[in-house]
Design a protein around this motif. Structure first.
Motif, mmCIF file in Angstrom:
data_model
loop_
_atom_site.group_PDB
_atom_site.id
_atom_site.type_symbol
_atom_site.label_atom_id
_atom_site.label_comp_id
_atom_site.label_asym_id
_atom_site.label_seq_id
_atom_site.Cartn_x
_atom_site.Cartn_y
_atom_site.Cartn_z
ATOM 1 N N LYS A 75 22.688 3.566 -8.412
ATOM 2 C CA LYS A 75 23.768 3.062 -9.249
ATOM 3 C C LYS A 75 23.282 1.826 -9.995
ATOM 4 N N GLU A 76 23.788 1.661 -11.219
ATOM 5 C CA GLU A 76 23.320 0.586 -12.097
ATOM 6 C C GLU A 76 23.495 -0.797 -11.467
ATOM 7 N N MET A 77 24.581 -1.001 -10.746
ATOM 8 C CA MET A 77 24.859 -2.328 -10.179
ATOM 9 C C MET A 77 23.946 -2.666 -9.000
ATOM 10 N N ILE A 78 23.176 -1.675 -8.525
ATOM 11 C CA ILE A 78 22.332 -1.904 -7.349
ATOM 12 C C ILE A 78 20.915 -1.452 -7.665
ATOM 13 N N LYS A 79 20.261 -2.164 -8.538
ATOM 14 C CA LYS A 79 18.904 -1.811 -8.953
ATOM 15 C C LYS A 79 17.868 -2.602 -8.150
ATOM 16 N N PRO A 80 16.901 -1.908 -7.566
ATOM 17 C CA PRO A 80 15.831 -2.610 -6.850
ATOM 18 C C PRO A 80 14.972 -3.463 -7.783
ATOM 19 N N LEU A 81 14.459 -4.553 -7.239
ATOM 20 C CA LEU A 81 13.524 -5.411 -7.960
ATOM 21 C C LEU A 81 12.105 -4.948 -7.636
ATOM 22 N N PRO A 82 11.115 -5.356 -8.442
ATOM 23 C CA PRO A 82 9.732 -4.927 -8.161
ATOM 24 C C PRO A 82 9.247 -5.293 -6.753
ATOM 25 N N LYS A 83 9.762 -6.368 -6.174
ATOM 26 C CA LYS A 83 9.328 -6.793 -4.837
ATOM 27 C C LYS A 83 9.892 -5.926 -3.719
ATOM 28 N N ASP A 84 10.942 -5.158 -4.022
ATOM 29 C CA ASP A 84 11.637 -4.399 -2.991
ATOM 30 C C ASP A 84 10.888 -3.129 -2.617
ATOM 31 N N LEU A 85 11.193 -2.626 -1.439
ATOM 32 C CA LEU A 85 10.596 -1.389 -0.949
ATOM 33 C C LEU A 85 11.564 -0.243 -1.210
ATOM 34 N N ILE A 86 11.053 0.843 -1.791
ATOM 35 C CA ILE A 86 11.866 2.035 -2.036
ATOM 36 C C ILE A 86 11.293 3.175 -1.202
ATOM 37 N N ILE A 87 12.165 3.770 -0.418
ATOM 38 C CA ILE A 87 11.772 4.900 0.417
ATOM 39 C C ILE A 87 12.582 6.111 -0.028
ATOM 40 N N THR A 88 11.922 7.240 -0.227
ATOM 41 C CA THR A 88 12.642 8.464 -0.567
ATOM 42 C C THR A 88 12.638 9.393 0.634
ATOM 43 N N LYS A 89 13.748 10.081 0.798
ATOM 44 C CA LYS A 89 13.906 10.997 1.924
ATOM 45 C C LYS A 89 14.545 12.281 1.431
ATOM 46 N N SER A 90 14.467 13.333 2.252
ATOM 47 C CA SER A 90 15.093 14.598 1.871
ATOM 48 C C SER A 90 16.010 15.135 2.959
ATOM 49 N N VAL A 91 16.185 14.351 4.031
ATOM 50 C CA VAL A 91 17.111 14.703 5.112
ATOM 51 C C VAL A 91 18.001 13.492 5.370
ATOM 52 N N ASN A 92 18.928 13.618 6.317
ATOM 53 C CA ASN A 92 19.886 12.536 6.546
ATOM 54 C C ASN A 92 19.251 11.250 7.051
ATOM 55 N N SER A 93 18.297 11.351 7.957
ATOM 56 C CA SER A 93 17.685 10.149 8.520
ATOM 57 C C SER A 93 16.610 9.587 7.591
#
Length: 187
Positions: A75-93
């Motif tokens: 969502k636009e109001m919750i954009k990660p910054l370059p310093k943040d960690l982004i993890i992608t998943k394909s199941v619930n956990s």
């Protein structure tokens, strides 16, 4: 649970994606969840603490989380910054098929503050698994939300009751439940 006063406590933001704005989900509780999540993100950023964004992606073209669709974006109001960690998943956990557990252990994180969507799906599953793996999850009650569901006999189960039941099931067995103001005071 040890008093989580250290600066080594990450904030986890689970599945705050455009997909949950789709009307097919139905009635939702806690319309202020994203505002509370944003408040916590800003607080974590001021304190220069780790923020972990979890994104659910699907290869199913019919899914609102299809990895090439606009609805799979944060969502636009919750954009990660370059310093943040982004993890992608394909199941619930968020722990399955990702390096989340390794990342938390490498950063000596014992306590984890958890927010996101939805309370009774990926937030619940990730919180339970965090507890099972030996972490101390702290789920923020007003920084998560869910939707109405239909019971097996067709009865509408309200989002508010599902939310309350999920928090009750998690509290003091898998996690500690706090609200946004309590988290800001605690940390």
């Amino acid at each position: 649970m040890t008093k989580p006063h250290d600066d080594n406590v990450p904030l986890m933001v689970i599945d705050v994606q455009n997909a949950f704005d789709d009307s097919r989900w139905g009635k939702r509780n806690n319309p202020f969840a994203e505002q509370n999540i944003k408040k916590l993100i800003e607080y974590w950023n001021v304190k220069q603490r780790l923020v972990i964004y979890v994104k659910h992606l699907s290869k199913n073209k019919e899914s609102l989380f299809y990895y090439k669709s606009a609805t799979s974006e944060f969502k636009e109001m919750i954009k990660p910054l370059p310093k943040d960690l982004i993890i992608t998943k394909s199941v619930n956990s968020a722990f399955i098929g990702t390096n989340l557990e390794e990342t938390l252990r490498e950063n000596n994180c014992t306590n984890i503050v958890i927010t996101g969507l939805t309370t009774n799906h990926c937030v619940d599953t990730t919180t339970r698994m965090a507890g099972n793996l030996g972490f101390n999850p702290i789920l923020v009650s007003d920084a998560t939300a869910t939707f109405d569901r239909q019971s097996l006999n067709g009865e509408t189960l309200s989002a508010e009751k599902i939310h309350e039941m999920t928090l009750a099931n998690l509290h003091e067995e898998f996690a500690i439940i706090k609200n946004t103001e309590e988290i800001v005071t605690l940390f």
